[in-house]
Design a protein around this motif. Structure first.
Motif, PDB file in Angstrom:
ATOM      1  N   ARG A 159     -10.242  17.835  29.784  1.00 51.70           N
ATOM      2  CA  ARG A 159     -11.116  17.807  28.525  1.00 51.70           C
ATOM      3  C   ARG A 159     -12.261  17.498  29.108  1.00 51.70           C
ATOM      4  O   ARG A 159     -13.546  17.362  28.895  1.00 51.70           O
ATOM      5  N   THR A 160     -12.309  15.807  29.389  1.00 52.90           N
ATOM      6  CA  THR A 160     -14.254  15.407  29.905  1.00 52.90           C
ATOM      7  C   THR A 160     -14.261  15.928  31.039  1.00 52.90           C
ATOM      8  O   THR A 160     -15.900  16.606  30.801  1.00 52.90           O
ATOM      9  N   LYS A 161     -14.495  16.075  31.677  1.00 60.68           N
ATOM     10  CA  LYS A 161     -14.288  16.659  33.092  1.00 60.68           C
ATOM     11  C   LYS A 161     -15.043  18.394  32.724  1.00 60.68           C
ATOM     12  O   LYS A 161     -15.678  18.799  33.487  1.00 60.68           O
ATOM     13  N   LEU A 162     -14.134  18.750  31.150  1.00 59.97           N
ATOM     14  CA  LEU A 162     -14.298  19.589  31.208  1.00 59.97           C
ATOM     15  C   LEU A 162     -15.950  19.565  30.362  1.00 59.97           C
ATOM     16  O   LEU A 162     -17.279  20.765  30.686  1.00 59.97           O
ATOM     17  N   ALA A 163     -15.770  19.172  29.541  1.00 57.46           N
ATOM     18  CA  ALA A 163     -16.933  19.108  28.626  1.00 57.46           C
ATOM     19  C   ALA A 163     -18.768  18.473  29.777  1.00 57.46           C
ATOM     20  O   ALA A 163     -19.265  19.303  29.072  1.00 57.46           O
ATOM     21  N   GLU A 164     -18.088  18.097  30.494  1.00 56.54           N
ATOM     22  CA  GLU A 164     -19.591  17.584  31.953  1.00 56.54           C
ATOM     23  C   GLU A 164     -19.772  18.902  32.453  1.00 56.54           C
ATOM     24  O   GLU A 164     -20.657  18.946  32.550  1.00 56.54           O
ATOM     25  N   HIS A 165     -18.920  19.617  32.938  1.00 55.68           N
ATOM     26  CA  HIS A 165     -19.060  21.058  33.688  1.00 55.68           C
ATOM     27  C   HIS A 165     -19.357  21.612  32.636  1.00 55.68           C
ATOM     28  O   HIS A 165     -20.910  22.398  32.377  1.00 55.68           O
ATOM     29  N   ALA A 166     -19.396  22.528  31.542  1.00 54.28           N
ATOM     30  CA  ALA A 166     -20.166  23.142  30.068  1.00 54.28           C
ATOM     31  C   ALA A 166     -20.979  22.069  29.718  1.00 54.28           C
ATOM     32  O   ALA A 166     -22.397  23.099  29.638  1.00 54.28           O
ATOM     33  N   ASP A 167     -21.474  21.552  29.574  1.00 59.90           N
ATOM     34  CA  ASP A 167     -22.916  20.694  28.844  1.00 59.90           C
ATOM     35  C   ASP A 167     -24.246  20.818  30.300  1.00 59.90           C
ATOM     36  O   ASP A 167     -25.013  21.228  30.199  1.00 59.90           O
ATOM     37  N   ALA A 168     -23.712  20.660  31.134  1.00 58.81           N
ATOM     38  CA  ALA A 168     -24.286  20.693  32.364  1.00 58.81           C
ATOM     39  C   ALA A 168     -25.031  22.670  32.604  1.00 58.81           C
ATOM     40  O   ALA A 168     -26.282  22.394  33.319  1.00 58.81           O
ATOM     41  N   TYR A 169     -23.931  23.432  32.647  1.00 53.60           N
ATOM     42  CA  TYR A 169     -24.378  25.099  32.101  1.00 53.60           C
ATOM     43  C   TYR A 169     -25.377  25.430  31.239  1.00 53.60           C
ATOM     44  O   TYR A 169     -25.826  25.857  31.297  1.00 53.60           O
ATOM     45  N   ARG A 170     -24.282  24.390  29.935  1.00 51.33           N
ATOM     46  CA  ARG A 170     -25.576  25.061  29.120  1.00 51.33           C
ATOM     47  C   ARG A 170     -26.935  24.847  29.743  1.00 51.33           C
ATOM     48  O   ARG A 170     -28.097  25.627  29.027  1.00 51.33           O
ATOM     49  N   GLU A 171     -27.087  23.381  30.684  1.00 52.25           N
ATOM     50  CA  GLU A 171     -28.637  22.995  30.361  1.00 52.25           C
ATOM     51  C   GLU A 171     -29.529  23.633  31.123  1.00 52.25           C
ATOM     52  O   GLU A 171     -30.666  24.045  30.642  1.00 52.25           O
TER      53      GLU A 171
END
Length: 305
Positions: A159-171
């Motif tokens: 979930r930590t890696k998932l959140a990092e990828h999701a945050d990067a794509y939201r940006e």
């Protein structure tokens, strides 16, 4: 999860149908995510990164309203750890398979359920929910949120890696939105009138202050055909709005020009856009972000000439 069976089935499907995994997908020993459309497939791949094998059913340059799948591909739906569909009536040729998989208990994320759907404003589909939400990158932020939540429930996903990828794509989406806002603000308000081959830009129009003047195909699906009355109405709308450029899906711009010239006796410039599907590599819209930037540039140029 029957990993060996899934791997063998995936190999067979790719060989028989040319299905492709989204960029950033992992290997066959990882969780399996099956996505219906290639636009969503690209976004899902960006959000989950290399933590899952993401298989997109819809080929490049296909029509989401009419594409169908093979028996082997249908079987993949039942074995998936997550199925992601667009919903809101978009996947007309696939809905029976999605319904069957859902009834069998397959985890299913319908992206259209995660957004505030706009209704079609006019045409045969007036009042029905518009499934073309991806034309607004702001709305896609809600889709990314939903993908992150659903993917976080899959066994084996960090979930930590998932959140990092999701945050990067939201940006990335916020950057895209800012670019589109800046580009469209340069178009005089009186020229922000969109005419397309079918109703697809309602969300873009709502967000960036465009008027949707009309569409050659009055419904929300490419499977419909314009009548003589539809074309006359469109011709009148184009004339009233003073539109010099109209926009058509990249797969059929010539057809629209010919129909308008022969049936409605009107001569306008037609600019190609990528509206329903990503393209193959090097064809102009390989990713969602690339597609939206290409469309922004073409709309801006077409309406300021």
């Amino acid at each position: 999860m029957r990993h060996a069976t899934l791997a063998a089935l995936a190999i067979a499907v790719f060989a028989l149908t040319g299905c492709s995994a989204a960029a950033g997908s992992g290997g066959p020993d990882q969780p399996q995510i099956v996505v219906t459309t290639n636009i969503l497939g690209d976004v899902v791949g960006e959000v989950v990164g290399d933590q899952a094998e993401v298989t997109t059913l819809m080929r490049a340059n296909a029509d989401p309203h009419s594409f169908e799948i093979s028996a082997q591909e249908a079987a993949m739906l039942g074995d998936a750890d997550l199925i992601v569909s667009s919903g809101l009536g978009l996947e007309e040729g696939l809905q029976q398979h999605l319904d069957r998989a859902a009834e069998a208990g397959a985890p299913l994320l319908v992206a259209g359920d995660a957004v505030e759907a706009l209704p079609y404003a006019s045409g045969d589909a007036a009042g029905a929910p518009d499934p073309h939400f991806w034309t607004d990158p702001g709305t896609m932020l809600d889709v990314v949120d939903a993908i992150e939540v659903s993917a976080s429930e899959i066994d084996g996903i960090d979930r930590t890696k998932l959140a990092e990828h999701a945050d990067a794509y939201r940006e990335e989406l916020r950057t895209l939105d800012a670019e589109m806002t800046s580009a469209f603000e340069a178009i005089p308000q009186e020229r922000r009138a969109l005419v397309t081959n079918h109703h697809v830009f309602g969300y873009l129009a709502e967000r960036y202050g465009f008027r949707v003047v009309g569409a050659a195909i009055p419904g929300g699906t490419t499977l419909a055909a314009p009548s003589a009355a539809d074309l006359r109405e469109l011709s009148d709308a184009i004339t009233r709005a003073g539109v010099s450029t109209i926009f058509a899906e990249s797969s059929q711009p010539d057809r629209l020009v010919q129909v308008l010239a022969s049936e409605a006796d009107i001569d306008v410039r037609v600019e190609e856009l990528y509206t329903e599907s990503l393209t193959g590599p090097g064809e102009g819209a390989e990713t969602y972000l690339e597609m939206m930037r290409a469309n922004t540039a073409r709309i801006s140029e077409g309406l300021t000439k």
